[in-house]
Every structure is written in structure tokens, then in C-alpha cells.
Design an enzyme around this catalytic site. Structure first.
Site, PDB file in Angstrom:
ATOM      1  N   TYR A 228       6.367  31.583  37.750  1.00  0.00           N
ATOM      2  CA  TYR A 228       6.541  30.121  37.613  1.00  0.00           C
ATOM      3  C   TYR A 228       6.797  29.774  36.149  1.00  0.00           C
ATOM      4  O   TYR A 228       7.731  29.029  35.826  1.00  0.00           O
ATOM      5  CB  TYR A 228       5.283  29.421  38.137  1.00  0.00           C
ATOM      6  CG  TYR A 228       5.408  27.925  38.277  1.00  0.00           C
ATOM      7  CD1 TYR A 228       5.917  27.340  39.431  1.00  0.00           C
ATOM      8  CD2 TYR A 228       5.003  27.080  37.250  1.00  0.00           C
ATOM      9  CE1 TYR A 228       6.019  25.958  39.561  1.00  0.00           C
ATOM     10  CE2 TYR A 228       5.102  25.706  37.365  1.00  0.00           C
ATOM     11  CZ  TYR A 228       5.604  25.148  38.534  1.00  0.00           C
ATOM     12  OH  TYR A 228       5.703  23.773  38.646  1.00  0.00           O
TER      13      TYR A 228
ATOM     14  N   ASN B  57      15.142  19.124  41.563  1.00  0.00           N
ATOM     15  CA  ASN B  57      13.678  19.027  41.607  1.00  0.00           C
ATOM     16  C   ASN B  57      13.024  20.080  42.494  1.00  0.00           C
ATOM     17  O   ASN B  57      11.868  20.433  42.257  1.00  0.00           O
ATOM     18  CB  ASN B  57      13.325  17.609  42.113  1.00  0.00           C
ATOM     19  CG  ASN B  57      11.913  17.515  42.641  1.00  0.00           C
ATOM     20  OD1 ASN B  57      10.956  17.429  41.876  1.00  0.00           O
ATOM     21  ND2 ASN B  57      11.763  17.574  43.969  1.00  0.00           N
TER      22      ASN B  57
ATOM     23  N   ILE C 241       0.324  17.153  38.969  1.00  0.00           N
ATOM     24  CA  ILE C 241       0.592  15.909  39.690  1.00  0.00           C
ATOM     25  C   ILE C 241       0.020  16.050  41.097  1.00  0.00           C
ATOM     26  O   ILE C 241       0.169  17.106  41.736  1.00  0.00           O
ATOM     27  CB  ILE C 241       2.128  15.653  39.761  1.00  0.00           C
ATOM     28  CG1 ILE C 241       2.780  15.726  38.360  1.00  0.00           C
ATOM     29  CG2 ILE C 241       2.438  14.333  40.445  1.00  0.00           C
ATOM     30  CD1 ILE C 241       2.309  14.740  37.338  1.00  0.00           C
TER      31      ILE C 241
ATOM     32  N   ASP D  90      16.751  18.405  51.186  1.00  0.00           N
ATOM     33  CA  ASP D  90      15.528  19.219  51.262  1.00  0.00           C
ATOM     34  C   ASP D  90      15.808  20.349  52.256  1.00  0.00           C
ATOM     35  O   ASP D  90      16.682  20.241  53.117  1.00  0.00           O
ATOM     36  CB  ASP D  90      14.347  18.367  51.753  1.00  0.00           C
ATOM     37  CG  ASP D  90      12.997  18.930  51.281  1.00  0.00           C
ATOM     38  OD1 ASP D  90      12.388  18.350  50.366  1.00  0.00           O
ATOM     39  OD2 ASP D  90      12.551  19.968  51.831  1.00  0.00           O
TER      40      ASP D  90
ATOM     41  N   LYS E 158      10.237  28.171  34.675  1.00  0.00           N
ATOM     42  CA  LYS E 158      10.246  26.820  34.094  1.00  0.00           C
ATOM     43  C   LYS E 158      10.699  26.843  32.631  1.00  0.00           C
ATOM     44  O   LYS E 158      11.394  25.933  32.184  1.00  0.00           O
ATOM     45  CB  LYS E 158       8.870  26.169  34.253  1.00  0.00           C
ATOM     46  CG  LYS E 158       8.490  25.888  35.716  1.00  0.00           C
ATOM     47  CD  LYS E 158       9.472  24.942  36.399  1.00  0.00           C
ATOM     48  CE  LYS E 158       9.005  24.520  37.786  1.00  0.00           C
ATOM     49  NZ  LYS E 158       9.932  23.586  38.451  1.00  0.00           N
TER      50      LYS E 158
ATOM     51  N   THR F 138       0.316  16.171  44.428  1.00  0.00           N
ATOM     52  CA  THR F 138       1.350  16.287  45.467  1.00  0.00           C
ATOM     53  C   THR F 138       0.944  17.405  46.433  1.00  0.00           C
ATOM     54  O   THR F 138       0.029  18.177  46.136  1.00  0.00           O
ATOM     55  CB  THR F 138       2.736  16.694  44.887  1.00  0.00           C
ATOM     56  OG1 THR F 138       2.687  18.075  44.515  1.00  0.00           O
ATOM     57  CG2 THR F 138       3.160  15.863  43.708  1.00  0.00           C
TER      58      THR F 138
HETATM   59  N1  NAD Z   1       2.847  19.033  41.513  1.00  0.00           N
HETATM   60  C1  NAD Z   1       2.726  19.422  40.279  1.00  0.00           C
HETATM   61  O1  NAD Z   1       1.623  19.496  39.718  1.00  0.00           O
HETATM   62  C2  NAD Z   1       3.940  19.771  39.456  1.00  0.00           C
HETATM   63  C3  NAD Z   1       3.801  19.853  38.072  1.00  0.00           C
HETATM   64  C4  NAD Z   1       4.920  20.181  37.294  1.00  0.00           C
HETATM   65  C5  NAD Z   1       6.136  20.398  37.885  1.00  0.00           C
HETATM   66  N2  NAD Z   1       6.244  20.325  39.230  1.00  0.00           N
HETATM   67  C6  NAD Z   1       7.560  20.595  39.812  1.00  0.00           C
HETATM   68  O2  NAD Z   1       8.010  19.445  40.479  1.00  0.00           O
HETATM   69  C7  NAD Z   1       8.891  19.819  41.536  1.00  0.00           C
HETATM   70  C8  NAD Z   1       8.438  19.177  42.841  1.00  0.00           C
HETATM   71  O3  NAD Z   1       7.123  19.605  43.119  1.00  0.00           O
HETATM   72  P1  NAD Z   1       6.137  18.794  44.055  1.00  0.00           P
HETATM   73  O4  NAD Z   1       4.795  18.894  43.450  1.00  0.00           O
HETATM   74  O5  NAD Z   1       6.698  17.462  44.390  1.00  0.00           O
HETATM   75  O6  NAD Z   1       6.149  19.765  45.323  1.00  0.00           O
HETATM   76  P2  NAD Z   1       6.193  19.479  46.907  1.00  0.00           P
HETATM   77  O7  NAD Z   1       5.809  20.767  47.525  1.00  0.00           O
HETATM   78  O8  NAD Z   1       5.423  18.246  47.229  1.00  0.00           O
HETATM   79  O9  NAD Z   1       7.730  19.176  47.153  1.00  0.00           O
HETATM   80  C9  NAD Z   1       8.719  20.160  46.969  1.00  0.00           C
HETATM   81  C10 NAD Z   1       9.846  19.900  47.947  1.00  0.00           C
HETATM   82  O10 NAD Z   1      10.849  20.895  47.707  1.00  0.00           O
HETATM   83  C11 NAD Z   1      11.278  21.398  48.961  1.00  0.00           C
HETATM   84  N3  NAD Z   1      11.775  22.749  48.776  1.00  0.00           N
HETATM   85  C12 NAD Z   1      11.075  23.888  48.550  1.00  0.00           C
HETATM   86  N4  NAD Z   1      11.889  24.931  48.484  1.00  0.00           N
HETATM   87  C13 NAD Z   1      13.135  24.462  48.673  1.00  0.00           C
HETATM   88  C14 NAD Z   1      14.425  25.063  48.704  1.00  0.00           C
HETATM   89  N5  NAD Z   1      14.590  26.386  48.560  1.00  0.00           N
HETATM   90  N6  NAD Z   1      15.503  24.265  48.913  1.00  0.00           N
HETATM   91  C15 NAD Z   1      15.359  22.939  49.077  1.00  0.00           C
HETATM   92  N7  NAD Z   1      14.173  22.322  49.072  1.00  0.00           N
HETATM   93  C16 NAD Z   1      13.074  23.073  48.844  1.00  0.00           C
HETATM   94  C17 NAD Z   1      10.067  21.347  49.870  1.00  0.00           C
HETATM   95  O11 NAD Z   1      10.427  21.359  51.237  1.00  0.00           O
HETATM   96  C18 NAD Z   1       9.411  20.058  49.414  1.00  0.00           C
HETATM   97  O12 NAD Z   1       9.878  18.956  50.166  1.00  0.00           O
HETATM   98  C19 NAD Z   1       8.867  21.361  41.577  1.00  0.00           C
HETATM   99  O13 NAD Z   1       9.983  21.849  40.861  1.00  0.00           O
HETATM  100  C20 NAD Z   1       7.576  21.695  40.844  1.00  0.00           C
HETATM  101  O14 NAD Z   1       7.610  22.969  40.248  1.00  0.00           O
HETATM  102  C21 NAD Z   1       5.180  20.003  40.044  1.00  0.00           C
END
Ligand code: NAD
Length: 249
Positions: A156, A90, A189, A37, A160, A191
Site C-alpha cells: 500500500y 479513487n 477516514i 465501480d 501510494k 469508510t
Molecule cells: N479510508 C481511508 O482511511 C483512506 C485513507 C487514505 C486513502 N484512502 C484511499 O481512498 C480511496 C477510496 O477508499 P475508501 O476508504 O473510500 O474505500 P471503500 O472500500 O469504501 O471504497 C473503495 C471503492 O473502490 C471500489 N473498487 C475496489 N477495487 C476496484 C477495482 N479494481 N476497480 C474499480 N473499483 C474498485 C470498491 O468496490 C469500492 O466501492 C482508496 O484509493 C484508498 O486507498 C482511504
């Protein structure tokens, strides 16, 4: 029998949300996990959590939008655990909310840099290592916005969709090299990524899911585990939704 016994897995963005749930499930299923991370505090605390549940994990800091750091991350994974069998790209960000005509160029570049370039850098160095291993599995976290629009988030959506295309290409190129690659499309989700959404906005998002709720990180992790394991041995170049029906209507 744990389904990832003796496997070495790397998860980016594993300090929070979906990545954290994936890292924990990989470890529970017997994998040695590199938790990576950009946020050191969250990454280290994820490792503590995994170890407290008798799992094996190591934190390595990396910014996935920086190719040198991603190459170093893959090298450090191999130095730590000897190989790389599974990688889940991710890490991602949400970005600015504006109509496309008003979308700032800086925000566009930032979102594309993390959400697309970062996934490409990951795949590039992971594939090189997996070829040396004689095989491997990659799961890229896309989104439902890999197939449908997210109004006010064109960067975004574009990133994606591109992650889905990139994953298909890797599936096509590496099918005979014992390397599989699939993309996952979560619906909304619960989060920290959604923390900025107001109560009204959250209700509006919930209403778009026929199941009448947001998903959990653990529900996404179950699909990722399946795609990362030998149970999905004939699946590559695919895009799989875990979206409570969002894209069905
Ligand atoms: N939460 C949702 O609704 C949702 C839906 C579809 C897809 N996603 C995708 O799932 C993935 C995770 O999202 P999440 O909801 O768990 O988000 P989150 O913000 O809870 O976690 C993302 C993590 O990525 C880390 N991060 C951000 N930029 C970074 C970088 N440049 N290098 C390394 N680490 C980095 C952050 O520090 C964080 O710990 C993302 O790709 C997001 O687009 C999320």
C-alpha cells in the site's frame, strides 16, 4: 453559482466511501458524473442517490486494474456525455497486513495492480481524451502513506508513494496543455475500507491524528472539489494532505 456547471466528471470506486462522497459533491456542484465501480450494486445505488438529489449521473462498471476496461470506461464516458473534463482516480484497496519479509507475492501484485496500475491506466486514457478536449483536470487519491510508512502494509505504501510521483510527472508533462494533475493524501477516514479494523486498532489510529478523530469522506471530497475546479487554476503536480495533522507529528 455552481462551480462545476457544464463539466463532465468521472470518478472510479464511486460506489462507496470517499469516491461516493466525491461523486455526490461533483453532482451537487453541477457536473454530469460518471459513477464507476467494480461493484455494480453499489455503483447503481450511488447513481440513484445522486438523481434523488436532482443531480445527473450514469453508472459504468469497470475494474480499474484491467486496462481494456479502463479504456472502454473513458470511451463510454465520452459517448454518454460528449467529453471528459474532470477525472478522479479513487478506486483502491487495503490489502494484506504483514511485515515486508512475510508479504505474499500475490497480495503485493494485487495491491500494486489496483492502487498503482489502475491509477496509471486511468490517467493514460483520461489524458488522451483531455488532449482531444483541449484541457482537463485529474485528481488521484493517494494517502498519507504517499509520504509516510504504514507498517505492515508495504505494498500500500509503495503504491501510494508511486501515485504521488506519477501525479507530479503528469503535472510536469502536461502543464502547457491545459491539463492539471494533483494527488490527495487523506489521513484515516471513516469508510468501509476500515471496517475490518478492530475497536482497539481504530483507537490506535485515532490517536495518531492530532485532531483526535478520523476524517469523513465529505472532508476529503471538499479538497478534491477545490482541486477539480478552476479555483485551483495555478495548482498542478502537487500533493495535498487532508489528514487531521497525522503527518505533522
Ligand atoms: N479510508 C481511508 O482511511 C483512506 C485513507 C487514505 C486513502 N484512502 C484511499 O481512498 C480511496 C477510496 O477508499 P475508501 O476508504 O473510500 O474505500 P471503500 O472500500 O469504501 O471504497 C473503495 C471503492 O473502490 C471500489 N473498487 C475496489 N477495487 C476496484 C477495482 N479494481 N476497480 C474499480 N473499483 C474498485 C470498491 O468496490 C469500492 O466501492 C482508496 O484509493 C484508498 O486507498 C482511504
Amino acid at each position: 453559482m455552481k462551480i462545476l456547471n457544464n463539466k463532465v466528471a468521472l470518478v472510479t470506486g464511486a460506489g462507496s466511501g470517499i469516491g461516493l462522497a466525491i461523486a455526490k459533491l461533483y453532482a451537487k456542484e453541477g457536473a454530469k458524473v460518471i459513477v464507476s465501480d467494480i461493484n455494480e450494486e453499489h455503483g447503481k445505488s450511488a447513481v440513484e442517490e445522486i438523481k434523488s438529489e436532482a443531480g445527473e449521473a450514469t453508472f459504468i462498471k469497470a475494474d480499474t486494474s484491467n486496462p481494456e476496461q479502463v479504456e472502454a470506461l473513458v470511451n463510454a464516458t465520452v459517448e454518454t456525455y460528449g467529453r471528459l473534463d474532470i477525472a478522479c482516480n479513487n478506486a483502491g484497496i487495503g490489502g494484506e497486513q504483514s511485515t515486508t519479509g512475510d508479504y505474499s507475492i500475490d497480495s503485493w501484485k494485487k495491491v500494486l495492480n489496483v492502487n498503482l496500475d489502475g491509477v496509471f491506466y486511468g490517467c493514460k486514457y483520461e489524458l488522451t481524451q483531455m488532449e482531444k478536449n483541449g484541457g482537463g483536470v485529474i485528481v488521484n487519491i493517494a494517502s498519507i502513506h504517499g509520504t509516510v510508512a504504514a507498517p505492515l502494509s508495504s505494498a500500500y505504501t509503495a503504491a501510494k508513494h508511486a501515485v504521488v510521483g506519477l501525479s507530479k510527472n503528469i503535472g510536469a508533462e502536461y502543464g502547457q496543455k491545459n491539463i492539471r494533475c494533483n494527488a490527495v493524501g487523506p489521513g484515516y477516514i471513516e469508510t468501509p475500507l476500515l471496517e475490518s479494523a478492530s475497536g482497539d486498532m481504530k483507537q490506535a489510529l485515532i490517536a495518531k491524528h492530532p485532531m483526535g478523530r478520523l476524517g469523513t469522506s465529505e472532508e476529503v471530497a471538499e479538497l478534491v472539489l477545490f482541486l477539480s475546479s478552476d479555483k485551483s487554476s495555478f495548482m498542478t503536480g502537487g500533493y495535498y494532505l487532508v489528514d487531521g495533522g497525522y503527518t505533522a507529528v
